[in-house]
Write an enzyme that holds these catalytic residues in place. Structure first.
Site, mmCIF file in Angstrom:
data_model
loop_
_atom_site.group_PDB
_atom_site.id
_atom_site.type_symbol
_atom_site.label_atom_id
_atom_site.label_comp_id
_atom_site.label_asym_id
_atom_site.label_seq_id
_atom_site.Cartn_x
_atom_site.Cartn_y
_atom_site.Cartn_z
ATOM 1 C CD GLU A 182 -18.983 18.721 -52.744
ATOM 2 O OE1 GLU A 182 -18.690 18.852 -51.533
ATOM 3 O OE2 GLU A 182 -19.520 19.625 -53.407
ATOM 4 C CD GLU A 323 -26.023 20.225 -49.350
ATOM 5 O OE1 GLU A 323 -27.175 20.131 -49.847
ATOM 6 O OE2 GLU A 323 -25.813 20.782 -48.252
#
Length: 359
Positions: A182, A323
């Site tokens: 994310e 991420e």
């Protein structure tokens, strides 16, 4: 509930207990002292249950980075402005001398041979056209969860299904291991709100520094989350996600559910991913069988998530980037665990005296 989501949840079945029994029996005969490979042995057996074979052979690894913005970021819960989110999406997609993408997740993915997919789940910007950008945004960011529901139930279900669709694409492209990731400034705030509500904890017990806020801003962040939790007593998992979550959290949930439904492994990165997993396991308890936590991250609520899920992290590196970076780092560990179970010879095959123990 949307019928496609109902079907997806119904498709998630328990791990293959017979395959796990066969894996344990084979594990006991491999040319090593019993337990000598430590946690790799349990990882391998669990992976055998997911893939349905005592010789698990996972091939491709995909990391799906979903990006979304948060209305609550305007309340000052992060050390960085929301403009960082679209800038990082551009970084994920940038052409660099090393290859596509200039972010940490890109560099790590190149190192381990993982493929990166990037989704606009709800970024508050006009993102430029790019052939590698998957567009799933319904609007530009969530509402401020401290004063109103972050999303509607329809929006939540739409993003779950968009994440599921991208997971199917990654699996069709050859991935047996999926890593939800994310990007979204302020997203440890919704993750903390979800975690507090589903675990029945006070906000202060699960709220960390996120991007590195100081003590004053951390105290403010806890106050904002308490304001959100005070708005509604709901514990229904989809309603909790709608009230307190984020578009990228819903998309990551969809990735997890689809992977589990198609009997693929999911590596959990950190705290924000953990909040999606809490929702998922509440909706479909057998999802847990497919979840493999990477490391315990620096956010204080992550340990509570993992304890509730009954899952043990692979490492402790004090990561807090997101991420999917921790998940990518964990992929070689999971693949290595599978390789030992699949490729090592037994004492009988090797002609080595012994029965699972050596001098």
């Amino acid at each position: 509930m949307h019928p496609d989501l109902t079907a997806l949840l119904t498709a998630i079945q328990p791990a293959d207990a017979d395959a796990m029994d066969r894996a344990r029996a084979r594990q006991a005969q491999l040319t090593k002292p019993a337990g000598a490979l430590g946690d790799l042995e349990d990882l391998a057996v669990r992976l055998a249950g997911v893939l349905g074979s005592e010789r698990p052979d996972p091939r491709g690894v995909a990391v799906i980075v979903a990006a979304g913005d948060h209305g609550v970021a305007r309340a000052g819960v992060s050390a960085y402005p929301s403009e960082v989110t679209p800038a990082m999406v551009a970084n994920f997609l940038a052409d660099t001398p090393a290859g596509p993408g200039g972010a940490a997740v890109n560099a790590l993915a190149r190192t381990v041979g993982a493929r990166v997919y990037v989704m606009d789940a709800g970024v508050n910007a006009d993102l430029p056209e790019h052939p590698a950008l998957v567009r799933a945004a319904l609007r530009r960011g969530t509402h401020d969860l401290s004063v109103q529901p972050a999303m509607s139930l329809d929006e939540v279900q739409a993003l779950i299904l968009s994440g599921a669709a991208l997971a199917r694409r990654a699996i069709e492209d050859g991935a047996d291991v999926l890593i939800p990731g994310e990007m979204g400034i302020g997203n440890t705030t919704p993750a903390a709100a979800i975690t507090a509500r589903l675990l029945g904890l006070d906000a202060a017990q699960v709220t960390g520094r996120g991007t590195g806020v100081d003590d004053a801003r951390l105290a403010h962040k806890v106050t904002v989350i308490r304001m959100a939790l005070d708005r509604t007593p709901t514990t229904d998992p989809l309603e909790v996600l709608a009230q307190f979550g984020g578009f990228e959290i819903a998309a990551m949930l969809g990735v997890m559910l689809q992977a589990a439904a198609m009997r693929r492994a999911v590596i959990l990165d950190g705290f924000v991913e953990g909040s999606a997993a809490l929702i998922g396991v509440t909706l479909a308890p057998h999802l847990r069988d497919s979840l493999f936590p990477a490391g315990q991250c620096a956010e204080i609520g992550h340990a509570a998530q993992l304890t509730h899920l009954g899952l043990k992290p692979m490492f402790h590196l004090n990561l807090r980037l997101g991420e999917g970076t921790g998940g990518v780092l964990a992929a070689p560990i999971l693949l290595g665990a599978a390789a030992t179970l699949r490729e090592m010879r037994t004492f009988a095959e090797a002609g080595v005296p012994g029965s699972g123990s050596e001098e």
